[in-house]
Each structure stands twice: as C-alpha cells, then as structure tokens.
Motif scaffolding. Structure first.
Motif, PDB file in Angstrom:
ATOM      1  N   ASP A 124       0.827  -1.211   0.000  1.00 41.09           N
ATOM      2  CA  ASP A 124       0.000   0.000   0.000  1.00 41.09           C
ATOM      3  C   ASP A 124       0.863   1.264   0.000  1.00 41.09           C
ATOM      4  O   ASP A 124       0.557   2.229  -0.707  1.00 41.09           O
ATOM      5  CB  ASP A 124      -0.935   0.013   1.213  1.00 41.09           C
ATOM      6  N   MET A 125       1.953   1.269   0.774  1.00 39.86           N
ATOM      7  CA  MET A 125       2.856   2.425   0.800  1.00 39.86           C
ATOM      8  C   MET A 125       3.482   2.662  -0.574  1.00 39.86           C
ATOM      9  O   MET A 125       3.561   3.802  -1.045  1.00 39.86           O
ATOM     10  CB  MET A 125       3.952   2.212   1.845  1.00 39.86           C
ATOM     11  N   ILE A 126       3.925   1.595  -1.215  1.00 40.33           N
ATOM     12  CA  ILE A 126       4.543   1.718  -2.539  1.00 40.33           C
ATOM     13  C   ILE A 126       3.528   2.227  -3.558  1.00 40.33           C
ATOM     14  O   ILE A 126       3.814   3.141  -4.342  1.00 40.33           O
ATOM     15  CB  ILE A 126       5.144   0.370  -2.980  1.00 40.33           C
ATOM     16  N   ALA A 127       2.330   1.654  -3.553  1.00 34.45           N
ATOM     17  CA  ALA A 127       1.298   2.066  -4.512  1.00 34.45           C
ATOM     18  C   ALA A 127       0.908   3.533  -4.309  1.00 34.45           C
ATOM     19  O   ALA A 127       0.771   4.287  -5.286  1.00 34.45           O
ATOM     20  CB  ALA A 127       0.072   1.164  -4.379  1.00 34.45           C
ATOM     21  N   ASP A 128       0.740   3.956  -3.052  1.00 30.83           N
ATOM     22  CA  ASP A 128       0.380   5.353  -2.784  1.00 30.83           C
ATOM     23  C   ASP A 128       1.462   6.306  -3.283  1.00 30.83           C
ATOM     24  O   ASP A 128       1.163   7.320  -3.911  1.00 30.83           O
ATOM     25  CB  ASP A 128       0.161   5.573  -1.282  1.00 30.83           C
ATOM     26  N   ARG A 129       2.714   5.985  -3.026  1.00 33.40           N
ATOM     27  CA  ARG A 129       3.815   6.847  -3.459  1.00 33.40           C
ATOM     28  C   ARG A 129       3.964   6.856  -4.976  1.00 33.40           C
ATOM     29  O   ARG A 129       4.245   7.892  -5.576  1.00 33.40           O
ATOM     30  CB  ARG A 129       5.112   6.407  -2.797  1.00 33.40           C
ATOM     31  N   PHE A 130       3.778   5.704  -5.593  1.00 34.11           N
ATOM     32  CA  PHE A 130       3.857   5.601  -7.048  1.00 34.11           C
ATOM     33  C   PHE A 130       2.785   6.474  -7.701  1.00 34.11           C
ATOM     34  O   PHE A 130       3.074   7.287  -8.586  1.00 34.11           O
ATOM     35  CB  PHE A 130       3.685   4.136  -7.465  1.00 34.11           C
ATOM     36  N   LEU A 131       1.545   6.313  -7.260  1.00 32.52           N
ATOM     37  CA  LEU A 131       0.438   7.074  -7.860  1.00 32.52           C
ATOM     38  C   LEU A 131       0.568   8.571  -7.600  1.00 32.52           C
ATOM     39  O   LEU A 131       0.284   9.391  -8.491  1.00 32.52           O
ATOM     40  CB  LEU A 131      -0.898   6.541  -7.338  1.00 32.52           C
ATOM     41  N   GLU A 132       0.974   8.958  -6.401  1.00 33.31           N
ATOM     42  CA  GLU A 132       1.141  10.383  -6.088  1.00 33.31           C
ATOM     43  C   GLU A 132       2.244  11.000  -6.939  1.00 33.31           C
ATOM     44  O   GLU A 132       2.074  12.091  -7.498  1.00 33.31           O
ATOM     45  CB  GLU A 132       1.452  10.560  -4.598  1.00 33.31           C
ATOM     46  N   THR A 133       3.367  10.324  -7.084  1.00 29.72           N
ATOM     47  CA  THR A 133       4.462  10.840  -7.906  1.00 29.72           C
ATOM     48  C   THR A 133       4.057  10.924  -9.370  1.00 29.72           C
ATOM     49  O   THR A 133       4.332  11.922 -10.053  1.00 29.72           O
ATOM     50  CB  THR A 133       5.717   9.942  -7.756  1.00 29.72           C
ATOM     51  N   ARG A 134       3.363   9.911  -9.847  1.00 30.02           N
ATOM     52  CA  ARG A 134       2.899   9.921 -11.246  1.00 30.02           C
ATOM     53  C   ARG A 134       1.931  11.072 -11.478  1.00 30.02           C
ATOM     54  O   ARG A 134       2.017  11.793 -12.467  1.00 30.02           O
ATOM     55  CB  ARG A 134       2.229   8.591 -11.581  1.00 30.02           C
ATOM     56  N   ARG A 135       0.996  11.295 -10.556  1.00 27.28           N
ATOM     57  CA  ARG A 135       0.020  12.375 -10.687  1.00 27.28           C
ATOM     58  C   ARG A 135       0.710  13.740 -10.670  1.00 27.28           C
ATOM     59  O   ARG A 135       0.427  14.609 -11.484  1.00 27.28           O
ATOM     60  CB  ARG A 135      -1.009  12.298  -9.544  1.00 27.28           C
ATOM     61  N   ARG A 136       1.665  13.904  -9.771  1.00 32.44           N
ATOM     62  CA  ARG A 136       2.348  15.185  -9.594  1.00 32.44           C
ATOM     63  C   ARG A 136       3.266  15.515 -10.778  1.00 32.44           C
ATOM     64  O   ARG A 136       3.455  16.684 -11.113  1.00 32.44           O
ATOM     65  CB  ARG A 136       3.145  15.136  -8.289  1.00 32.44           C
ATOM     66  N   THR A 137       3.860  14.516 -11.422  1.00 28.70           N
ATOM     67  CA  THR A 137       4.842  14.773 -12.482  1.00 28.70           C
ATOM     68  C   THR A 137       4.320  14.446 -13.877  1.00 28.70           C
ATOM     69  O   THR A 137       5.101  14.428 -14.829  1.00 28.70           O
ATOM     70  CB  THR A 137       6.122  13.938 -12.221  1.00 28.70           C
ATOM     71  N   TRP A 138       3.042  14.212 -14.020  1.00 31.11           N
ATOM     72  CA  TRP A 138       2.476  13.815 -15.313  1.00 31.11           C
ATOM     73  C   TRP A 138       2.566  14.947 -16.328  1.00 31.11           C
ATOM     74  O   TRP A 138       2.288  16.105 -16.025  1.00 31.11           O
ATOM     75  CB  TRP A 138       1.028  13.381 -15.135  1.00 31.11           C
ATOM     76  N   GLN A 139       2.952  14.626 -17.567  1.00 39.04           N
ATOM     77  CA  GLN A 139       2.989  15.569 -18.682  1.00 39.04           C
ATOM     78  C   GLN A 139       2.065  15.021 -19.763  1.00 39.04           C
ATOM     79  O   GLN A 139       2.409  14.041 -20.420  1.00 39.04           O
ATOM     80  CB  GLN A 139       4.409  15.713 -19.227  1.00 39.04           C
ATOM     81  N   ASP A 140       0.933  15.678 -19.933  1.00 41.03           N
ATOM     82  CA  ASP A 140      -0.033  15.194 -20.914  1.00 41.03           C
ATOM     83  C   ASP A 140       0.310  15.669 -22.327  1.00 41.03           C
ATOM     84  O   ASP A 140       0.228  14.893 -23.277  1.00 41.03           O
ATOM     85  CB  ASP A 140      -1.441  15.642 -20.522  1.00 41.03           C
ATOM     86  N   THR A 141       0.699  16.947 -22.450  1.00 37.30           N
ATOM     87  CA  THR A 141       1.067  17.499 -23.764  1.00 37.30           C
ATOM     88  C   THR A 141       2.279  18.411 -23.607  1.00 37.30           C
ATOM     89  O   THR A 141       2.593  18.868 -22.507  1.00 37.30           O
ATOM     90  CB  THR A 141      -0.091  18.331 -24.371  1.00 37.30           C
ATOM     91  N   ASP A 142       2.933  18.701 -24.732  1.00 32.10           N
ATOM     92  CA  ASP A 142       4.034  19.661 -24.693  1.00 32.10           C
ATOM     93  C   ASP A 142       3.506  21.063 -24.967  1.00 32.10           C
ATOM     94  O   ASP A 142       2.292  21.268 -25.045  1.00 32.10           O
ATOM     95  CB  ASP A 142       5.148  19.267 -25.666  1.00 32.10           C
ATOM     96  N   GLU A 143       4.433  22.048 -25.136  1.00 31.06           N
ATOM     97  CA  GLU A 143       4.032  23.449 -25.321  1.00 31.06           C
ATOM     98  C   GLU A 143       3.180  23.660 -26.572  1.00 31.06           C
ATOM     99  O   GLU A 143       2.316  24.532 -26.612  1.00 31.06           O
ATOM    100  CB  GLU A 143       5.274  24.362 -25.417  1.00 31.06           C
ATOM    101  N   SER A 144       3.420  22.861 -27.605  1.00 31.31           N
ATOM    102  CA  SER A 144       2.671  23.041 -28.850  1.00 31.31           C
ATOM    103  C   SER A 144       1.388  22.206 -28.889  1.00 31.31           C
ATOM    104  O   SER A 144       0.683  22.217 -29.896  1.00 31.31           O
ATOM    105  CB  SER A 144       3.561  22.697 -30.047  1.00 31.31           C
TER     106      SER A 144
END
Length: 188
Positions: A124-144
C-alpha cells in the motif's frame, strides 16, 4: 599416522587391478567410494529456470523436505543443454543464504533503524507513493499541444535475478504507467 605400503601406490594399484588407464577403481579411495551425492538425499526434483539473466537456462532443483539441497543444469533444456554458468551453478546460495530476508524491511525518512512491515502495508505504501508521484509529475502534452502522456518522476531499474517473464511484465507495467526511464541491471 599409519604407514602405507608401497603396494598401495596408485600406479601399482592400476596395474594390479587391470585398470591400466587409471579411470576406474584403482584411482578411488575407500573414502571416495563411501561418499553419497547431495542429489541422493532429495525427495523430489523440480524443473526451473535460472534467475540470473535473460538467457533462460534450464535447472533441476533438488529439494529435500522444504530445503533446496542442490541445483544442476537441466540436460533436457534446449537452451543450456545441462550447462550452467558460475552464477547459475551458485544459485542454490541465493535460496539458502543465511542473511536472506524473509520479511519486508523499511527505514523511514531520516530514520536510523530498520523496522519490519507486513507485506500489505508495504504494498500500500509503494502504490500510494507511485500514484502520487505519477500524478504530480504527469505531462499530458508539450508546449505546442502534441501528446506526450509521460512522467519523468517514475523510473524502473530491473534486477538481474528476475527472469524474462518478470522483466517483461515490469516493462509493460511501467510503460503503461507512462514511465520513460526503464532499464535493467543486466544492461548496465
């Protein structure tokens, strides 16, 4: 110490016993003849794959009770044909090492001592940290506006003791999660 007669010399034993090439009973001592192979004490033999690299050499694992007593190459394996490299030959030590951990160990941030955790809490600790880091650092699109759908906040470094199937699943999991930095210890 008992004195040995010159009649017990190996060369004389060879000629007296008719074992001229010295490949039979002339070259074995009573102690050697009394030895029993470790594989003779095994209750069962289990076929497995060497855990160390991506080659996938076949192994025969000899088990006595719940303890692995010997690991040898599997002659029926089309990959290794009964041969193992030094790491594969020593993989019995991976299983029976006295320092092997059988529980999850965790050292909290700024902590100086390791503590034991139950497996569910650790997962549970690993999954929570994984999902939080992924959510916080997600890049959906670039500047263009071009789609990226990635994260630089999550990476994977696979171990050399994982087999092909485990590494394949780890690669698929991290790729699906958007990770870009996926590597394996065997390539470093």
């Amino acid at each position: 110490m008992a004195r040995r007669s010159f009649l017990q010399w190996p060369v004389l034993r060879q000629f007296r016993s008719g074992d001229v090439l010295g490949r039979g009973p002339a070259v074995t001592s009573p102690h050697t003849r009394a030895l029993e192979p470790r594989t003779a004490t095994a209750d069962r033999v289990v076929q497995s794959i060497c855990p160390y690299c991506a080659v996938g050499c076949g192994q025969k694992v000899y088990v006595s009770g719940e303890k692995v007593v010997q690991i040898e190459g599997d002659a029926d394996s089309p990959i290794s044909r009964g041969r193992l490299c030094p790491k594969g030959s020593a993989s019995e030590q991976l299983v029976n090492a006295p320092g092997r951990q059988y529980q999850v160990r965790y050292r909290p941030p700024h902590g100086t001592q390791w503590q034991s955790l139950d497996r569910d809490t650790a997962i549970d600790m690993i999954a929570d940290r994984f999902l939080e880091t992924r959510r916080r650092t997600w890049q959906d699109t670039d500047e263009s506006g071009s789609p990226l759908r990635r994260t630089w906040g999550v990476a994977s470094l696979g171990g050399a003791t994982l087999d092909n199937e485990e590494n394949y699943l780890i690669k698929k999991l991290f790729t699906a999660a958007g990770a870009v930095q996926i590597e394996n210890q065997a390539r470093i």
